[in-house]
Scaffold this motif. Structure first.
Motif: not given
Length: 865
Positions: A522, A526, A556
């Motif tokens: 990460q 996102s 991700y």
């Protein structure tokens, strides 16, 4: 090499030398016959001339040629004599020193000098070896006899055994068939006759343990039940004098009936390598006296054997390493014998005249002057006589190429580029001045591997392993020179320059996939938000209101979802097609460089351009549609265009578009299809027709009244006869035996056209292995992680038990990852990358009809040693 880079190309670095092979020059060296060996040896020390074979059938039967062959045979036999010495050194744990061997100074013939030097050493060594072998044999026999006597005193009772055998015989005579046939210690057998019951014979000895089963069976068949054998194991292994290795043996004793049977059993013992020893009557004093004699004999012979072994070691150390000079006779003479063989093999390729010898070969053009300077040094030394170097040959002349063949292919490589050039040469050596795939393989091979192996964890581990090999390279090289490196380690260390880029691109592609051992990282925020309350019907993520493209790689949140596999299948499959088509079109582009360099403009205009058009209008257009669709937003479109169906209908139903991708798509596709179809007859027919017209123009009848032939000068005829032998075609000369007719050209063109058209489809499909291997690698890593680390480790128990399970499952995960992904999958991806380069990439431009530049070089041979 002996030549430094010069001129503008030197500033371009080593990679510039890999695009095309080095310029080569044909040279002829003429020398006096009595100085030929000296000059040829000096040429071998230069290591710059690829010697051409000028020998013909007549010279192969000459006396001097037979002499060279005999010298090679004798040198080979002498090498076998050195092998025997090295074998003995291994048995006595004597190693050769690790240093650069040097040639032995020869005062006369090499083989004669070798025989003079080594024969006395061999003779003395043979005497000591035979003495040691005899002593060891006698010591082993005395030890065996001692064990027999000890067992005879303590465990063997012949009278009781004879009585048992007699009772069994009596039972057989009464018809009692309930006899013991087999037990754990012995075999008591049936079928004795009444006349033999009172004649008991005994045999004692020692037999190897592996022979016991077969010996027992044969004794049963031979005696027909009139004898049995028992075994008593010996705790101490007995040294075999033949092999020098310890052998497990057992004391055996046989009880039999009948004198004739006893003689047969003695012969059987000899057949099974069993030693028979006489034992005295049941007299303790006699046995003890014999045991004392045996112990004394063993001590005396062991002392003599020790002195013999000391002398043998002294002789072996003498030839292994001289303490004063630090040199090894074995290593130096092995190098000298190999040089002798190389020298004779090279002299067999020369051509002889009355007083001179001629040696021809290929030389890098930039080294011709260097060779001339060195030859002048030979002459100034006063030992070589007259030498002439002739380089007045036009190697680019087609007539010269027809008689002498194409020059060899030579590339200047280093440790890094050499391994990729080796990959190319394994498929085939580039033709002289042909575009070399090795230059581009240095980058494309590890990249293609990385696409299939993409994982930050595994690629990073591979990269660090290669870095470790490079940092401690000298230490590993020294270990390899000492012979302390295993075969598996040699392969891994030898691939270090390939592994470092393979690991780097594996890590790079892992960052694109955002895959670290199946766990996404990460790094960036996102662009997808999950619903707080997920249900069966409401289970989709939604884009952020301020949506922007994810900065790098894959978001991700695509991982660990229901449609994860569908998403990555689509992504990686399309990436594989784009990469494959790009590499194939790059290969076709390289073909244009070959056509221009070799001035084959017919192939350039009527083969290369149609090929490029065909590939661009079909699969190039498919790549365009993939990229174009990626750039469009289909979030509000429930029925986006399907590219596979679009491509199929482009050929089966031209102009029919169900879901258009862009405006005017139907007209564009019809136009591209017409162009692609039109290129096929051009590739098939135009070149054969033009070649046929060219041949007709060359063979047009010329008006000739024969005056040229009638007016030919007789001196030209005589001169032509004198030099007829010089027009003999050497090795690698072109064999122009093809039937150059229009039909043959048409068949040849048809084969290549069909291969290209069908190959465009099959080769593109073959690149889908990039998608398949990448998917398999990711799924295996995911299974190992989720099953071993998560399911069987972190989620199995609580508290201290969880720690124990995590340690155990981590060990299992590490072993599975290393064995399957770091070893097996690495090799699998390597082989698939190899196939894509050899077949899909190189067949677009690469002929691979050349042969390597292999100079007559003593130094190279010494490096091999």
């Amino acid at each position: 090499g002996h030549w430094p880079p010069q001129g503008d190309r030197a500033r371009l670095g080593t990679m510039a030398y890999l695009f095309r092979s080095e310029d080569m020059q044909y040279v002829s060296i003429t020398m006096q016959r009595d100085k030929a060996e000296y000059v040829t040896k000096r040429i071998g020390e230069l290591g710059l001339i690829h010697v051409v074979n000028l020998a013909d059938e007549a010279s192969l039967k000459s006396d001097y040629m037979r002499d060279y062959k005999k010298r090679i045979v004798v040198a080979t036999q002498n090498e076998k004599r050195l092998d025997e010495f090295e074998k003995l050194m291994g048995e006595y744990d004597i190693s050769l020193p690790t240093y650069a061997a040097q040639e032995v100074k020869i005062m006369r013939g090499c083989n004669a000098e070798f025989d003079t030097t080594w024969s006395p050493i061999e003779k003395e060594l043979k005497i000591n070896m035979e003495s040691a072998k005899t002593l060891q044999k006698k010591i082993s026999e005395l030890k065996e006899e001692r064990y027999v006597l000890i067992e005879y005193q303590n465990n063997i009772n012949f009278e009781a055994e004879a009585q048992e055998l007699k009772l069994n015989a009596a039972a057989n005579n009464r018809g009692d068939m309930k006899t013991r046939l087999l037990d754990s210690d012995n075999i008591e057998l049936q079928g004795m006759q009444n006349d033999d019951q009172k004649f008991f014979k005994y045999i004692c000895g020692v037999i190897p343990v592996p022979q016991q089963i077969f010996f027992t069976r044969m004794l049963y068949r031979l005696s027909r039940g009139n004898a049995f054998v028992r075994y008593l194991d010996i705790d101490e292994p007995i040294i075999d004098p033949e092999s020098g290795q310890p052998v497990r043996k057992s004391v055996f004793y046989i009880v039999s009936i009948g004198r004739g049977l006893s003689n047969k059993l003695a012969k059987l013992c000899n057949y099974f390598q069993a030693s028979i020893y006489r034992v005295p009557e049941r007299n303790t004093d006699a046995c003890n006296k014999r045991l004392e004699e045996i112990d004394q004999g063993i001590d005396e012979r062991s002392s003599v054997l020790k002195r013999s072994n000391i002398q043998i070691r002294k002789l072996l150390r003498q030839v292994a390493e001289n303490r004063e000079t630090g040199r090894s006779m074995v290593s130096d003479w092995r190098l000298t014998l190999k040089k002798e063989k190389m020298l004779c093999e090279t002299l067999m390729k020369t051509r002889r005249y009355l007083t001179m010898i001629r040696l021809d070969g290929w030389v890098p053009k930039e080294s011709v002057n260097y060779i001339k300077e060195e030859v002048d040094h030979f002459e100034n030394a006063g030992q070589s006589g007259s030498i002439a170097v002739d380089d007045n040959y036009n190697v680019d002349d087609p007539a010269f190429r027809k008689t002498h063949g194409d020059p060899p292919t030579y590339f200047k490589t280093n440790n890094f580029t050499g391994i990729y050039q080796g990959i190319v040469n394994t498929y085939g050596v580039p033709k002289y001045k042909e575009v070399n795939p090795g230059l581009f393989t240095c980058a494309t091979f590890p990249f293609i591997f990385g696409v299939m192996y993409g994982d930050m964890g595994h690629g990073g581990a591979l990269f660090l392993t290669a870095c470790f090999f490079l940092i401690f390279e000298e230490s590993f090289l020294e270990q390899e020179r000492r012979g302390e490196m295993s075969e598996l380690m040699k392969y891994a260390f030898g691939s270090r320059y390939a592994l470092i880029l393979m690991g780097f691109f594996g890590f790079y592609c892992g960052t694109i996939y955002n895959d670290f051992i199946s766990v996404p990282l990460q790094v960036f925020e996102s662009q997808w938000n999950w619903n707080v309350n997920l249900t069966e019907t409401n289970n989709e993520a939604v884009l952020n209101e301020n949506y922007v493209v994810y900065p790098y790689g894959v978001d991700y949140n695509w991982y660990h979802t229901k449609n994860e596999l569908t998403f990555f299948n689509s992504l990686k499959m399309k990436m594989a097609v784009i990469i494959g088509v790009t590499q194939m079109m790059f290969g076709i582009t390289l073909g244009a460089f070959n056509h221009v360099f070799f001035k084959d403009y017919t192939s350039l205009y009527y083969v290369w351009i149609p090929q490029m058009l065909f590939m661009s209008c079909t699969f190039g257009y498919m790549c365009f549609m993939i990229i174009y669709k990626w750039c469009q937003d289909y979030r509000d479109d429930p029925d986006p265009p399907a590219l596979i169906q679009t491509m199929i209908k482009m050929f089966l139903s031209p102009g029919a578009i169900e879901t258009p991708l862009y405006d005017g798509q139907a007209a564009v596709q019809v136009t591209l299809l017409i162009i692609a179809v039109a290129t096929v007859p051009v590739m098939l027919l135009v070149k054969p027709i033009l070649n046929n017209k060219e041949r007709q123009a060359e063979h047009a009848p010329l008006i000739n009244d024969g005056s040229a032939a009638a007016g030919q000068d007789s001196s030209d005829v005589i001169g032509g006869a004198l030099h007829e032998d010089e027009r003999k075609e050497p090795e690698h000369a072109e064999e122009d035996h093809e039937d150059h007719t229009f039909g043959a050209d048409l068949i040849h063109s048809g084969i290549h056209t069909i291969e290209f058209v069908l190959g465009a489809v099959s080769n593109t499909a073959s690149y889908l292995r990039l998608w398949a291997l990448s998917l398999a690698h990711a799924q295996l890593a995911k299974v190992f992680w989720q099953k071993l680390i998560i399911e069987y480790g972190a989620e199995t128990a609580d508290g201290g038990m969880r720690v124990i399970m995590m340690v155990a499952t981590y060990a299992a995960w590490f072993c599975a990852t290393f064995a399957v992904l770091m070893c097996m999958d690495l090799l699998e991806c390597f082989l698939h990358a190899l196939r894509l380069h050899w077949v899909e990439f190189q067949n677009k431009f690469y002929m691979a009809e050349g042969y390597l530049f292999e100079p007559f070089n003593f130094a190279a041979k010494k490096d091999d040693d």
